[in-house]
Design an enzyme around this catalytic site. Structure first.
Site, PDB file in Angstrom:
ATOM      1  N   ALA A  34       9.697  37.109  40.110  1.00  0.00           N
ATOM      2  CA  ALA A  34      10.310  36.340  39.303  1.00  0.00           C
ATOM      3  C   ALA A  34      11.721  36.657  39.082  1.00  0.00           C
ATOM      4  O   ALA A  34      12.210  37.550  38.759  1.00  0.00           O
ATOM      5  CB  ALA A  34       9.592  36.688  37.554  1.00  0.00           C
ATOM      6  N   VAL A  35      12.450  35.609  39.513  1.00  0.00           N
ATOM      7  CA  VAL A  35      13.950  35.619  39.713  1.00  0.00           C
ATOM      8  C   VAL A  35      14.743  35.033  38.724  1.00  0.00           C
ATOM      9  O   VAL A  35      15.930  34.773  38.724  1.00  0.00           O
ATOM     10  CB  VAL A  35      14.494  35.192  41.340  1.00  0.00           C
ATOM     11  CG1 VAL A  35      13.666  35.847  42.211  1.00  0.00           C
ATOM     12  CG2 VAL A  35      13.942  33.624  41.244  1.00  0.00           C
ATOM     13  N   GLY A  36      14.116  34.775  37.515  1.00  0.00           N
ATOM     14  CA  GLY A  36      15.131  34.113  36.442  1.00  0.00           C
ATOM     15  C   GLY A  36      15.026  32.653  36.450  1.00  0.00           C
ATOM     16  O   GLY A  36      14.209  32.098  37.443  1.00  0.00           O
ATOM     17  N   ASP A  76      15.041  26.352  27.123  1.00  0.00           N
ATOM     18  CA  ASP A  76      15.417  27.180  28.335  1.00  0.00           C
ATOM     19  C   ASP A  76      16.967  26.801  28.751  1.00  0.00           C
ATOM     20  O   ASP A  76      17.570  27.622  29.251  1.00  0.00           O
ATOM     21  CB  ASP A  76      14.677  26.871  29.507  1.00  0.00           C
ATOM     22  CG  ASP A  76      13.152  27.332  29.265  1.00  0.00           C
ATOM     23  OD1 ASP A  76      12.790  28.260  28.378  1.00  0.00           O
ATOM     24  OD2 ASP A  76      12.171  27.192  30.304  1.00  0.00           O
ATOM     25  N   ALA A  84       8.594  29.844  25.492  1.00  0.00           N
ATOM     26  CA  ALA A  84       8.027  28.477  24.492  1.00  0.00           C
ATOM     27  C   ALA A  84       8.001  28.463  23.132  1.00  0.00           C
ATOM     28  O   ALA A  84       8.600  27.661  22.733  1.00  0.00           O
ATOM     29  CB  ALA A  84       6.619  28.064  25.031  1.00  0.00           C
ATOM     30  N   HIS A 210      -8.663  49.516   7.732  1.00  0.00           N
ATOM     31  CA  HIS A 210      -9.248  50.615   8.823  1.00  0.00           C
ATOM     32  C   HIS A 210     -11.053  49.952   9.165  1.00  0.00           C
ATOM     33  O   HIS A 210     -11.570  49.939   7.999  1.00  0.00           O
ATOM     34  CB  HIS A 210      -9.237  51.964   8.198  1.00  0.00           C
ATOM     35  CG  HIS A 210     -10.286  53.113   8.962  1.00  0.00           C
ATOM     36  ND1 HIS A 210      -9.647  53.357  10.046  1.00  0.00           N
ATOM     37  CD2 HIS A 210     -11.394  53.508   8.904  1.00  0.00           C
ATOM     38  CE1 HIS A 210     -10.656  54.589  10.600  1.00  0.00           C
ATOM     39  NE2 HIS A 210     -11.545  54.367   9.780  1.00  0.00           N
TER      40      HIS A 210
END
Length: 231
Positions: A34-36, A76, A84, A210
């Site tokens: 993943a490089v952006g 983006d 998203a 709980h």
């Protein structure tokens, strides 16, 4: 740090260096890179209009305004986090601002939760310890491991941790970071706490059901005060 990758017939061998500088080789089925993300801003004439672009991302304010009247941007294209739910919320904020809605509030990037759907899951919101210190905060940090949580043990998911970071002076929740089963669901509790500006004391006095994994969130808050119960 991954120093080298070598592809085999059915595996990938990675040469990894840890924080101490020790190197080791490990085999994996796959390697994902993943490089952006870069913005698709070329040949749109944005600069000619006076829109500010920084490293392929359009500069906007907290209502999506570009500085050029009538021109807005969200998602983006406007920079990280590239998520998203961030883009969707930006869109709502932007349109409400355009419409002049009384309830319109500016977008706060520090309240965007980040979720990684790995095994185990990872989730966070707000500042890290390092970032909080760099901003000049005097902090208190609480931690609670899943091994101390009954529901996690019953689920066979006792490997995990919740960490909370507070401003020692005001009690503000500066950040929360979680790793373990279903933390991508749990993180919303801390997102709401930040949005509602709840303090350390507010969270400490909140009743958590709980048995649930969410009790680990409460225990982490108590640990920041030195009042953790189940460790």
């Amino acid at each position: 740090k991954v120093e080298n990758l070598k592809s085999g017939q059915s595996t990938v061998t990675a040469e990894i260096t840890d924080k101490s500088g020790k190197k080791e080789k490990k085999e994996f089925d796959r390697a994902i890179l993943a490089v952006g993300i870069v913005g698709n801003v070329e040949d749109l004439g944005l600069e000619a209009l006076g829109v500010k672009v920084d490293k392929t991302h359009v500069k906007v304010d907290n209502f999506g305004r570009t500085g050029v009247k009538g021109l807005y941007a969200i998602g983006d294209l406007t920079g990280p986090p590239w998520l998203a739910h961030k883009a969707s919320h930006e869109g709502v904020v932007c349109v409400e601002g355009i419409a002049g809605a009384d309830h319109a509030e500016p977008f706060d990037p520090w309240n965007v939760p980040g979720c990684t759907y790995a095994h185990p899951q990872v989730a966070s919101v707000g500042l890290t310890e390092k970032a909080a210190k760099e901003k000049g905060y005097d902090i208190k940090v609480g931690r609670f491991p899943f091994i101390g949580n009954g529901k996690a043990i019953a689920m066979g998911a006792s490997e995990g941790l919740v960490k909370t970071i507070f401003d020692k002076k005001t009690g503000e929740l500066l950040g929360a970071h979680m790793i373990g089963a279903e933390v991508t669901e749990l993180i919303q509790g801390y997102v709401i706490a930040r949005q509602g500006e709840l303090t350390e004391q507010d969270l400490a006095h909140t009743i958590f059901p709980h048995p649930t994994i969410s009790e680990s969130m409460h225990e982490s808050v108590l640990d920041a005060e030195g009042r953790v119960i189940h460790i």
